[in-house]
Design an enzyme around this catalytic site. Structure first.
Site, PDB file in Angstrom:
ATOM      1  CG  ASN A 169     -31.358 -28.100   5.103  1.00 17.76           C
ATOM      2  OD1 ASN A 169     -30.449 -27.863   4.308  1.00 17.76           O
ATOM      3  ND2 ASN A 169     -32.253 -29.023   4.869  1.00 17.76           N
ATOM      4  CD  GLU A 229     -30.932 -33.540  -1.917  1.00 21.38           C
ATOM      5  OE1 GLU A 229     -32.168 -33.490  -1.727  1.00 21.38           O
ATOM      6  OE2 GLU A 229     -30.090 -33.350  -1.039  1.00 21.38           O
ATOM      7  CB  CYS A 255     -34.820 -32.024   1.175  1.00 21.61           C
ATOM      8  SG  CYS A 255     -33.303 -32.929   1.239  1.00 21.61           S
ATOM      9  CD  GLU A 298     -25.537 -34.205  -4.246  1.00 17.56           C
ATOM     10  OE1 GLU A 298     -24.496 -33.538  -4.149  1.00 17.56           O
ATOM     11  OE2 GLU A 298     -26.621 -33.836  -3.776  1.00 17.56           O
TER      12      GLU A 298
END
Ligand code: UN1
Length: 527
Positions: free
Chosen positions: A186, A284, A318, A498
């Site tokens: 994505n 993640e 997300c 991150e």
């Protein structure tokens, strides 16, 4: 989307007819494009090459089902070869000064910037993303390359005082070794950039496995690094099934670090395996991100924010806004402004700039989203918009779902609790600010969140109380910037944040150094 073929015919995953050595190309040759079909290859030890047995995966354009690329369906042997190349390249790369390593990342950034439009078009074709969003994502990834190129000059340790006289304590930062980078479809450009750049600047060598839905754009990123002058073996690229390639990347003892982005289901398994094998890991994962709109909010600005947050990339994000929490007194007024805008969204291939709603990535994701819609209807949620597959004007060849809004969704309903990863928004009405906080936190996820209000006290109280790694005030739940940490809490993430300097920290170990410069017999000692 990713059926496996050999010689143009469908074949079973993982099976091969022969053991002929794959045809390798020299390190400076590019992955080939034949007619309209792009042939993606693995990149191992500086050579572009097909998978063992030359078995391939078909890559579809999700807006019409056309096959646009073929990519290697790599085997265990391919995965081992990629890991071995990274292992051999590590000592020399580790010994290269960080600013020299970073300069190669800077060159990759410059190459990518010059190709921005082509890269955005590949993303729109292979991943279905609306062209303007695709351009935005390339920019975001490029910002990360540029940011980490600068971090080569800031590869800092720290000094500390000692309990002893004539003693000097400090830390140095060192790379860890071979890193596995496993990325989703994505965000096929930005996420690989934000993992690969810090891993390389920190001095690790990398095996990069992209999602099998989007290997074409991933190969283009590898080409940017190759042309920037990255030594062979430092970045290896391998396409294949998670159950074969992904599994080997996680379990092979030469791999010391795993960085994964994907679903919570898979991420939890990755985390568990890395725990058992004592590997450093960051995952993640999913989200169920709330956007609260209080009675005093600027409703017009909130309408635009929720529209982008909920339906951008068809909700396959997300960080997508998947729960809209409205203060009851303005709920109807907000929806009156919002629903006409939802209905204006135009589904269609991302490559056509007049479209504003992208497809889902494949048939199975389409099925999942339609099942969630059916369940919401069955649980008595009130459908306000959408609710079906988009089928008009040839859209039935692709995987489009109408932007969908359900009202009166209760915290116990499936649509409130589970991540759909599609264009489906759950509206929940609350009577007070306190209830908005309580309802926001009533899920297992904690990635992103947002609140629209003009009241600074409420905004900051929400910032304090929300259980999430990221919170936006008067802007949607989506997005991040290179220089600030990105990630979530609860079931949304594990391991380090991150991006930002935290990205470099994750890919390094600290070594503590004790130097006694007394020059004679030590007078005292510590216990
Ligand atoms: C963004 O919201 O811009 O998979 C980034 C995802 C996230 C990235 C979101 N890892 O949607």
């Amino acid at each position: 989307m990713a059926t496996i073929t050999r010689g143009g015919k469908k074949a079973k995953r993982g099976k091969g007819s022969g053991r002929a050595a794959p045809a390798k190309t020299s390190s400076r040759e590019k992955p080939v494009t034949s007619g309209l079909m792009t042939i993606v290859q693995n990149y191992i030890d500086g050579c572009w090459q097909p998978a063992e047995h030359s078995v391939t995966i078909d890559v579809e354009d999700p807006s019409n089902g056309n096959i646009v690329a073929k990519a290697p369906a790599s085997t265990l042997r391919d995965a081992k070869a990629a890991i071995e190349a990274a292992r051999r390249a590590f000592p020399a790369w580790k010994a290269t000064p960080p600013m020299v390593r970073a300069r190669i990342v800077l060159r990759a950034f410059q190459i990518a910037e010059a190709r921005k439009e082509d890269l955005a078009r590949i993303m729109a074709i292979e991943g279905g993303k609306i062209l303007s969003d695709a351009r935005g994502e390339i920019t975001k990834g490029d910002n990360l390359l540029e940011f980490y190129a600068g971090e080569g000059f800031r590869y800092y340790g720290e000094t500390a005082p000692s309990e002893l006289a004539n003693n000097f304590l400090f830390t140095i930062r060192q790379p860890i070794g071979v890193v596995a980078i496993i990325t989703p479809w994505n965000f096929p450009w930005a996420i690989p950039c934000w993992k690969i750049a810090p891993a390389l600047v920190a001095g690790n060598t990398v095996v990069f496995k992209p999602a099998s839905f989007t290997p074409w754009l991933a190969a283009e990123l590898v080409k940017c690094f190759e042309e920037a002058g990255l030594p062979k073996g430092v970045l290896n690229f391998i396409v294949g099934a998670g159950s074969i390639v992904g599994n080997e990347l996680i379990t092979n003892s030469a791999v010391r670090v795993v960085s994964f982005t994907g679903s919570t289901g898979v991420g939890r398994k990755v985390e568990e395996m890395c725990g058992i094998l004592n590997k450093k890991v960051t995952c993640e994962m999913g989200g169920k991100n709330p956007c609260v709109i209080l009675a005093d909010a600027d409703l017009d600005s909130a309408v635009g924010g929720v529209l982008r947050g909920a339906f951008g990339n068809a909700g396959q994000r997300c960080t997508a806004t998947s729960r809209l929490i409205l203060e009851e007194s303005i709920a109807d007024r907000f929806l009156e402004k919002f629903l006409p805008e939802v209905k204006k969204l135009k589904a269609g291939p991302g490559i056509d700039p007049s479209n504003t709603m992208s497809p889902l990535i494949d048939k199975s994701q389409l099925q999942t989203v339609l099942e969630y819609i059916a369940k919401a209807k069955a649980e008595g949620n009130k459908l306000l918009a959408g609710g079906s597959r988009a089928m008009r004007d040839g859209l039935e060849k692709g995987y489009f779902v109408e932007p969908t809004v359900f009202d009166h969704v209760k915290p116990t309903d499936t649509l409130f609790r589970e991540e759909v990863f599609g264009p489906v928004l759950a509206v929940t009405r609350v009577r007070s600010f306190e209830e908005a906080i309580e309802v926001s936190n009533r899920v297992i996820f904690g990635l992103s969140s947002s609140i629209y209000t003009r009241d600074i006290n409420k905004a900051l109280r929400y910032v304090d109380a929300i259980e999430a790694g990221m919170v936006h005030v008067n802007s949607p739940t989506i997005g991040g910037e290179a220089q600030v940490p990105f990630g979530g809490i609860k079931e949304s993430g594990c391991g380090n944040r991150e991006m930002a300097k935290e990205g470099i920290e994750f890919f390094t170990e600290l070594k503590t150094v004790f130097i006694d410069y007394t020059g004679g017999v030590r007078a005292s000692n510590i216990y």
